[in-house]
Scaffold this motif. Structure first.
Motif, PDB file in Angstrom:
ATOM      1  N   LEU A  22       0.845  -1.192   0.000  1.00  0.00           N
ATOM      2  CA  LEU A  22       0.000   0.000   0.000  1.00  0.00           C
ATOM      3  C   LEU A  22       0.881   1.243   0.000  1.00  0.00           C
ATOM      4  N   SER A  23       0.457   2.242  -0.733  1.00  0.00           N
ATOM      5  CA  SER A  23       1.142   3.527  -0.662  1.00  0.00           C
ATOM      6  C   SER A  23       0.702   4.215   0.634  1.00  0.00           C
ATOM      7  N   LEU A  24       1.434   5.241   1.004  1.00  0.00           N
ATOM      8  CA  LEU A  24       1.071   6.015   2.191  1.00  0.00           C
ATOM      9  C   LEU A  24      -0.340   6.583   2.028  1.00  0.00           C
ATOM     10  N   ARG A  25      -0.625   7.089   0.853  1.00  0.00           N
ATOM     11  CA  ARG A  25      -1.944   7.672   0.584  1.00  0.00           C
ATOM     12  C   ARG A  25      -3.052   6.614   0.654  1.00  0.00           C
ATOM     13  N   GLN A  26      -2.800   5.423   0.116  1.00  0.00           N
ATOM     14  CA  GLN A  26      -3.806   4.358   0.155  1.00  0.00           C
ATOM     15  C   GLN A  26      -4.117   3.952   1.595  1.00  0.00           C
ATOM     16  N   LEU A  27      -3.071   3.817   2.409  1.00  0.00           N
ATOM     17  CA  LEU A  27      -3.289   3.438   3.804  1.00  0.00           C
ATOM     18  C   LEU A  27      -4.010   4.550   4.553  1.00  0.00           C
ATOM     19  N   ALA A  28      -3.621   5.775   4.321  1.00  0.00           N
ATOM     20  CA  ALA A  28      -4.274   6.908   4.985  1.00  0.00           C
ATOM     21  C   ALA A  28      -5.765   6.932   4.647  1.00  0.00           C
ATOM     22  N   ASP A  29      -6.089   6.730   3.377  1.00  0.00           N
ATOM     23  CA  ASP A  29      -7.497   6.705   2.959  1.00  0.00           C
ATOM     24  C   ASP A  29      -8.239   5.551   3.621  1.00  0.00           C
ATOM     25  N   ALA A  30      -7.635   4.370   3.624  1.00  0.00           N
ATOM     26  CA  ALA A  30      -8.278   3.181   4.202  1.00  0.00           C
ATOM     27  C   ALA A  30      -8.487   3.327   5.703  1.00  0.00           C
ATOM     28  N   ALA A  31      -7.555   4.019   6.373  1.00  0.00           N
ATOM     29  CA  ALA A  31      -7.636   4.175   7.825  1.00  0.00           C
ATOM     30  C   ALA A  31      -8.441   5.407   8.235  1.00  0.00           C
ATOM     31  N   GLY A  32      -8.756   6.260   7.274  1.00  0.00           N
ATOM     32  CA  GLY A  32      -9.528   7.452   7.595  1.00  0.00           C
ATOM     33  C   GLY A  32      -8.734   8.534   8.291  1.00  0.00           C
ATOM     34  N   VAL A  33      -7.433   8.599   7.997  1.00  0.00           N
ATOM     35  CA  VAL A  33      -6.582   9.659   8.542  1.00  0.00           C
ATOM     36  C   VAL A  33      -5.941  10.406   7.379  1.00  0.00           C
TER      37      VAL A  33
END
Length: 141
Positions: A22-33
């Motif tokens: 996962l990219s940083l952006r993908q994880l941030a989106d998935a985690a809601g942060v």
């Protein structure tokens, strides 16, 4: 900004994110942060709350308790058995997510009743949790 004592957490999160491809952006989106906030956590500049760690763990499909220990929220030695028990429950493929959460609530309520657990003053009542678990079980029967 001075680095907090969460570098180990940040390095671990980065490794888990990369393992999950996962990219940083993908994880941030998935985690809601936010992307910048997650980046600061990975670089050890921010110490996230337990709630944020739980969201990130869910997005990465890893144990939130592992992140709690790495963030210093749980004491690794004192809480190792508790963390391992929770990890086993969360990893059990025969339970659905709702069943896992109910089982964790029952487990925590018994720990609190016996004088263990981080929130001995929490308002979780053992009988109410057990009744809730029975209701969930009965609704699936």
């Amino acid at each position: 900004m001075a680095s907090l004592n969460v570098g180990n957490l940040g390095e671990y999160l980065r490794e888990q994110r990369r393992n999950a491809q996962l990219s940083l952006r993908q994880l941030a989106d998935a985690a809601g942060v936010s992307n910048p906030y997650l980046s600061q956590i990975e670089r050890g500049l921010r110490k996230p709350s337990a709630e944020v760690l739980q969201q990130v763990a869910k997005a990465l499909r890893i144990s939130a308790e592992t992140l709690y220990v790495r963030a210093g929220i749980l004491d690794a030695e004192r809480d190792r058995d508790d963390v391992e028990t929770r990890a086993v429950i969360l990893a059990d493929p025969s339970l659905n997510e709702r069943q896992k959460q109910v089982l964790l609530q029952v487990y925590e309520s018994f720990r609190k009743e016996n004088g263990f657990g981080a929130d001995a003053d929490a308002d979780t009542d053992t009988d109410a949790v057990v009744d809730g678990a029975e209701t969930v079980q009965n609704s699936h029967s």
